[in-house]
Design a protein around this motif. Structure first.
Motif, PDB file in Angstrom:
ATOM      1  N   ASP A  54      -1.650  -2.250  -5.333  1.00  0.00           N
ATOM      2  CA  ASP A  54      -1.773  -2.915  -4.044  1.00  0.00           C
ATOM      3  C   ASP A  54      -0.614  -3.890  -3.880  1.00  0.00           C
ATOM      4  O   ASP A  54      -0.530  -4.895  -4.595  1.00  0.00           O
ATOM      5  N   PRO A  55       0.319  -3.632  -2.931  1.00  0.00           N
ATOM      6  CA  PRO A  55       1.451  -4.553  -2.748  1.00  0.00           C
ATOM      7  C   PRO A  55       1.018  -5.968  -2.385  1.00  0.00           C
ATOM      8  O   PRO A  55       1.681  -6.941  -2.775  1.00  0.00           O
ATOM      9  N   GLU A  56      -0.097  -6.099  -1.634  1.00  0.00           N
ATOM     10  CA  GLU A  56      -0.557  -7.428  -1.249  1.00  0.00           C
ATOM     11  C   GLU A  56      -0.945  -8.260  -2.474  1.00  0.00           C
ATOM     12  O   GLU A  56      -0.626  -9.446  -2.574  1.00  0.00           O
ATOM     13  N   ARG A  57      -1.644  -7.625  -3.414  1.00  0.00           N
ATOM     14  CA  ARG A  57      -2.068  -8.353  -4.618  1.00  0.00           C
ATOM     15  C   ARG A  57      -0.855  -8.745  -5.448  1.00  0.00           C
ATOM     16  O   ARG A  57      -0.793  -9.853  -6.004  1.00  0.00           O
ATOM     17  N   TRP A  58       0.128  -7.847  -5.541  1.00  0.00           N
ATOM     18  CA  TRP A  58       1.322  -8.175  -6.316  1.00  0.00           C
ATOM     19  C   TRP A  58       2.060  -9.354  -5.690  1.00  0.00           C
ATOM     20  O   TRP A  58       2.470 -10.277  -6.392  1.00  0.00           O
TER      21      TRP A  58
END
Length: 811
Positions: free
Chosen positions: A166-170
């Protein structure tokens, strides 16, 4: 100055390393915003260059106005085509907004260096201008709309390389959760971002969509100019991280100018407009790369303990909705969120962990309250404000003044507005909303009222959307005020309309909006169209709007004399042409004509008695009753229309119950085909259809059968006599008719049919006196006699056999 290269500042060495300070950011990222503020404080540049349209430079000073409250957006639109527009939204946690406010606070020039909006709007496709969000270029691009290859999503690639799905979590883990003061070197984050973006562009190609190449060429030219004026060490650039490597390319001035040569251009106007958090969310259509602007705003605004403060907000929201949430719930939710973050290897509990904790602790495992939390907090119903000094078209200024006078403040949160048109302020509010709807500015939508159904009531559903500013700019071509613009547009539509129904609807809207200057033009067009149109169906569609207009005109004290004449003439033509138009129709045509019958019946009931040119009354109601009687008794008319005509006559008291039973008996006689008989039943006992739904609820026909068992007996006797072969054909019609009744009505009808022969059948008892049942139940009468003796003191009359004496004693 022929080349531009990334200097030491961009690499993390500080502002004195011999190059401009390049700050690659994620648009609308609170972590990037904090880092930009720290880097600018450390470098103290003499000019700040920001990715954005240069036409906005003249508006930057307004960002320091106390009345300017983000989220806001720069709006650019083509002067000759206001519908072609683009937005550059900015939130409080946007790095660009932080850079602008820093420059204004430190008396440092701030300049936009992206491709001018004059070129951007000219390059944009005509149908995508109003959804162009220029600050959002990290996760998607409009290249696909121009037949070009899509740029990669750099966040997704970096997240995948780091082992995240998940790019948002990264992004949250590496940037957003790194609070103020956690990094010793304020330039280190930007050096890492520049290095990562350089590797991505080298791996996936540095070409990209042509629009990106053009934009980056223009930014390089602006950077050269600023370096020449302020020196390498005095320049800071805030731009999307993807563009940082491009600003360091060793290109020549001639090469960059060659990319910009021959670009199309349009005359452009620009201003600040309010924006909303909902429009910052990706799913809204004005995607800005973030799913949770409310959460990001919280991360940017709180000084410390973001998880505890966030869950306290959630608890306050749920308490406001009468849910039991205590301090213990907040404490347990904080512990659970921190535990989940530790188990998942995250530096700080993020939105995922806090949401899981809220669901488990405060919502008892239910997802239903989470919808409220998502709308109110995670996304947020925040509407920005701009100062009065911001440029605006005259129509916008007039609307703003009217909103203040009428106390109708634009709000992002949808709300209901109930108006009492007998009050002048409410009447003016209604006129304003109707005028805006006529101009295509749908700030309010009519809603069903919850109270009185009188004509002096209006209910609206209001919600202000940012794109309405584009609609206002478009409508500005009609006039400088709301009244003049609505009048001009109504007159233009009246002259260009070809359909009669369109002109009648326009006349109704002119009365609702109180446009007296436009009404004569509309009435002339209406009279012309009505005189030339001979189709009864179109005339029937046009009449209801005129009837409603007359009623609205009465409550608004509007002169509707000319409109009444046209409506009366239209009604007379319908009375003449309807009977022949109803002959020989197929099933679909008959169903459509039945809807016209209902709507015309309702409309004529609203029309006042008008006088003809000779001064004599027209008696429209009487003429319409004669038309209905003619339709009810004509065999060539389809059964659904004959049944409906009989029912309308019965409801108006123009048809006696005995005569209605006679009509039904003829329609259900053995010589009538079963499908025709079923259609007659559908028309007679079915609810109103089409435009005539206002007339009667669907169960009215069922109640008629409940209270008149003679009619029910006729239907029952006919249905039991239908052959097995024909029953299959009539069943769908009957099911459609009776399924519309309320459950209680259907149950009562079933009980009546189950008792046996109905009133009027072969075994029915003799008719009783009015108000009494069909016959005397002697057993029940005898049970009452002891009570009567006690009340009258008539014990000396003897036993229960002296009933006649007791009745005589009671008079």
């Amino acid at each position: 100055m022929g080349d531009v290269a990334v200097g030491g500042a961009a690499a993390g060495g500080g502002s004195g390393a011999g190059g401009p300070l390049l700050l690659g950011v994620r648009h609308h990222g609170p972590g990037s915003a904090r880092a930009v503020r720290a880097a600018l404080d450390a470098a103290a540049p003499r000019v700040v260059l920001i990715e954005g349209p240069p036409e906005g430079d003249a508006l930057l000073a307004l960002a320091a106005d106390e009345a300017m409250r983000p989220p806001v957006a720069l709006l650019a639109h083509a002067l000759d085509d206001p519908g072609r527009a683009a937005f550059w939204p900015l939130a409080e946690f946007s790095p660009e907004w932080v850079a602008i406010r820093w420059a204004l606070a430190h008396d440092v020039p701030a300049r936009f260096i992206d491709l001018p909006a004059a070129h951007s709007l000219a390059l944009a496709a005509p149908d995508d201008g109003s959804s162009d969000d220029e600050f959002n270029d990290e996760s998607k691009d409009d290249a696909s709309q121009h037949g070009e290859s899509l740029r990669i999503d750099p966040l997704a690639v970096l997240a995948e390389a780091a082992g995240y799905d998940d790019p948002e979590r990264w992004w949250e883990d590496v940037v957003e959760h790194q609070g103020p003061g956690r990094a010793d070197d304020p330039f280190a984050p930007f050096a890492a971002v520049a290095e990562a973006m350089g590797a991505l562009r080298e791996e996936y190609g540095d070409g990209g969509p042509r629009r990106d190449l053009v934009r980056e060429a223009h930014m390089r030219l602006q950077l050269r100019s600023a370096r020449k004026e302020f020196g390498d060490d005095g320049v800071a650039v805030v731009c999307g991280a993807w563009h940082v490597p491009a600003l360091g390319l060793k290109t020549t001035v001639a090469a960059d100018r060659a990319l910009l040569k021959g670009l199309p251009k349009v005359k452009t106007g620009m201003t600040w407009v309010p924006w909303t958090h909902r429009r910052l969310a990706r799913h809204s259509g004005y995607g800005a790369g973030i799913d949770s602007p409310g959460w990001y705003g919280h991360l940017f605004g709180v000084p410390d303990r973001p998880v505890e403060r966030w869950l306290t907000k959630v608890a306050g929201l749920l308490r406001g909705e009468d849910r039991t949430v205590s301090s213990a719930h907040v404490i347990e939710a904080v512990r659970l969120a921190e535990t989940l973050a530790a188990m998942r290897g995250r530096p700080l509990a993020g939105l995922t962990e806090t949401t899981d904790a809220v669901r488990a602790v405060m919502c008892e495992g239910s997802d239903v309250p989470l919808g409220l939390i998502h709308d109110r907090l995670i996304v947020g119903e925040v509407l920005g404000e701009v100062p009065d000094a911001a440029p605006a078209v005259p129509l916008q200024r007039d609307l703003t003044a009217l909103q203040r006078t009428l106390r109708l403040k634009p709000e992002a949160l949808e709300r209901e507005l109930d108006l009492d048109l007998r009050k002048e302020t409410d009447a003016e509010r209604g006129r304003l909303l109707h005028r805006l709807r006529l101009l295509g500015i749908d700030w309010g939508e009519p809603a069903a009222g919850r109270g009185s159904t009188g004509t002096f009531r209006e209910s609206w559903r209001l919600r202000w959307e940012p794109e309405l500013h584009v609609r206002i700019a478009e409508a500005g071509v009609w006039g400088t005020t709301v009244l003049s613009a609505a009048t001009a547009k109504a007159e233009s539509r009246a002259l260009s309309a070809t359909a009669l129904a369109e002109v009648t609807a326009l006349a109704e809207r002119c009365l609702l909006a109180a446009l007296p200057d436009a009404l004569p033009v509309v009435m002339r067009a209406l009279a012309d169209r009505a005189a030339l149109d001979a189709d009864v169906g179109r005339l029937a569609q046009a009449l209801p709007a005129l009837a409603r207009s007359l009623r609205y005109g009465d409550v608004r004290s509007t002169d509707t004399g000319a409109l009444g004449e046209v409506a009366a003439g239209l009604a007379e033509r319908i009375c003449v042409g309807l009977p022949p138009a109803c002959a020989g129709l197929d099933a679909d045509g008959a169903a459509e004509m039945r809807g016209h019958l209902d709507s015309v019946h309702t409309a004529i009931g609203l029309l006042p008695d008008h006088h003809g040119p000779d001064g004599h009354g027209r008696d429209l109601a009487g003429r319409w009753g004669a038309v209905l009687r003619k339709l009810a008794g004509r065999d060539t008319v389809p059964g659904v229309i004959r049944g409906r005509a009989a029912r309308l006559l019965l409801d108006d008291g123009r048809l006696a119950e005995d005569e209605a039973a006679r009509f039904m008996g003829l329609a259900l006689s053995p010589g009538t085909p079963p499908t025709d008989a079923a259609a007659w039943i559908e028309g007679f006992v079915g609810g109103a259809s089409g435009a005539g739904r206002h007339q009667a609820p669907s169960s009215a026909g069922g109640m008629l059968l409940v209270h008149d068992e003679r009619l029910l007996g006729l239907v029952d006797a006919w249905l039991t006599g239908v052959s097995a072969e024909a029953f299959t054909d009539v069943l769908p019609l009957l099911r459609r008719t009776f399924s519309a009744y309320e459950p209680g009505v259907r149950r009562t009808l079933g009980e009546l049919v189950g008792r046996g022969p109905a009133a009027g059948g072969p075994a029915a008892p003799e008719p009783a006196a009015p108000g009494f049942g069909p016959g005397l139940d002697e057993a029940r009468a005898d049970a009452v006699l002891p009570v009567l003796r006690l009340l009258l003191g008539a014990d000396d009359l003897g036993g229960t056999d002296n009933s006649d004496d007791l009745l005589e004693a009671t008079g």
